[in-house]
Design a protein around this motif. Structure first.
Motif: not given
Length: 368
Positions: A209-229
């Motif tokens: 959100e702050k632009g500290t990073i430009d991209a991120a990987e985490w897990v997959g749709p279910y978790d990524d949706q929960k984290l609001g990416f």
């Protein structure tokens, strides 16, 4: 036998039986001692899938031991930060943790093999290598040098390639991208110009959100949706070539493990195996609906091009050549996994791949 003699003998026998009962109770207590352990997780409680693996372990162990062996899970940050979970176990701060082995590549790149390495094994072959191959044996020889005993306790299946603020169409598009990416994948994409960042799961959203990073990987749709990416990066790439079947580990302080009664060890081993199976089932059940909703909310799905995948594959081979030349532990375990992988994918070409491909064609044609 007269009446007086009979009652005298009966009294002696009764007292002996009572004594035997009294003596037996402490023996039973010693066989089933009351033990309470603390487990620190690398994950936030909001992720019921991956954090839930620790809760599954705790519940199954308690049920199997009649409540005599209890494990209390703590979320990332409640005792130590998520990326320091294994350190706390090695130091004896807590007895065990639920984490990803590759979070600790800074100590030794061999830790990466315990979770997943770029272009490694899928989930099925990962389980097979750990349970029926040499994976668990070899890695525990390595983990022992850090005061740890490890058991696989979860798998997410092949992950998504991550969230990007801009499109990644060519290899050159990676240059200068600051990306949260874990394990040896960071070293691989670094060769293509990416600037890798190690950030715990709960800290990814504010960094994006702050632009500290430009991209991120985490897990997959279910978790990524929960984290609001999807709210802060709209391009969602696949697949995560670095995580075809990533493992979540339970690490136990080696001395505590060795001192645990054998039947408690068995209960904990079975609980970890249950968590391993259950987590994969949860993701397979929850990801389909989640990815549909993400697309409905404006997420743009994109596959990594063949050019990008080939470039990353070649970069990964360079990394492995460097590590096998300089790290004996990595060389020993990596070469064993590669040999297993060659045979495993030979078989899967005949079995899983041909069946899955046919069924996917039927799905696309609307016949399912």
């Amino acid at each position: 036998m007269d009446r007086r003699s009979f009652f005298k003998k009966a009294a002696v026998t009764g007292a002996g039986a009572a004594a035997a009962t009294t003596l037996a109770a402490p023996a039973i207590a010693q066989e089933n001692p009351k033990i309470t352990w603390r487990l620190t997780s690398s994950f936030p409680k909001s992720l019921d899938t991956i954090y839930g693996g620790a809760e599954d372990i705790a519940r199954r162990v308690s049920d199997a031991t009649g409540g005599n062996f209890t494990i209390q899970p703590f979320a990332a940050g409640e005792i130590v930060p998520g990326l320091q979970a294994a350190d706390a176990v090695s130091a004896g701060t807590v007895e065990m943790c639920h984490t990803c082995s590759y979070y600790y590549v800074g100590k030794d790149p061999t830790f990466a093999i315990g979770t997943a390495i770029p272009f490694g094994l899928n989930a099925r072959l990962t389980n097979s290598w750990f349970y029926e191959g040499n994976g668990n044996k070899l890695l525990n020889e390595f983990y022992a040098t850090h005061g740890l005993y490890g058991m696989i306790s979860g798998n997410t299946g092949a992950q998504m390639g991550g969230w990007f603020r801009k499109e990644i169409n060519t290899v050159d598009d990676f240059k200068g991208v600051k990306m949260r990416i874990a394990g040896l994948a960071g070293k691989v994409v670094e060769k293509l110009g990416v600037v890798p960042q190690q950030i715990a799961g709960g800290d990814i959203y504010p960094a994006l959100e702050k632009g500290t990073i430009d991209a991120a990987e985490w897990v997959g749709p279910y978790d990524d949706q929960k984290l609001g990416f999807y709210k802060v990066a709209k391009y969602y790439y696949y697949p995560a070539f670095w995580e075809g079947g990533p493992v979540i580990h339970t690490f136990i302080n080696l001395e505590q493990w060795n001192n645990l009664p054998k039947h408690y060890q068995a209960a904990l081993t079975d609980a970890c195996a249950y968590a391993n199976t259950s987590m994969m089932a949860k993701y397979d059940a929850k990801n389909p609906a989640a990815v549909k909703q993400l697309v409905a909310d404006g997420t743009i799905l994109r596959p990594f091009s063949q050019e990008i995948l080939e470039a990353c594959f070649n970069a990964a081979q360079e990394v492995y050549a460097e590590l096998t030349a300089s790290n004996e532990w990595f060389k020993k375990i990596y070469e064993d996994q590669v040999a297993f992988k060659k045979e495993g994918y030979l078989w899967m070409q005949l079995s899983e791949y041909t069946f899955d491909t046919f069924m996917m064609i039927q799905q696309r044609n609307g016949k399912l």
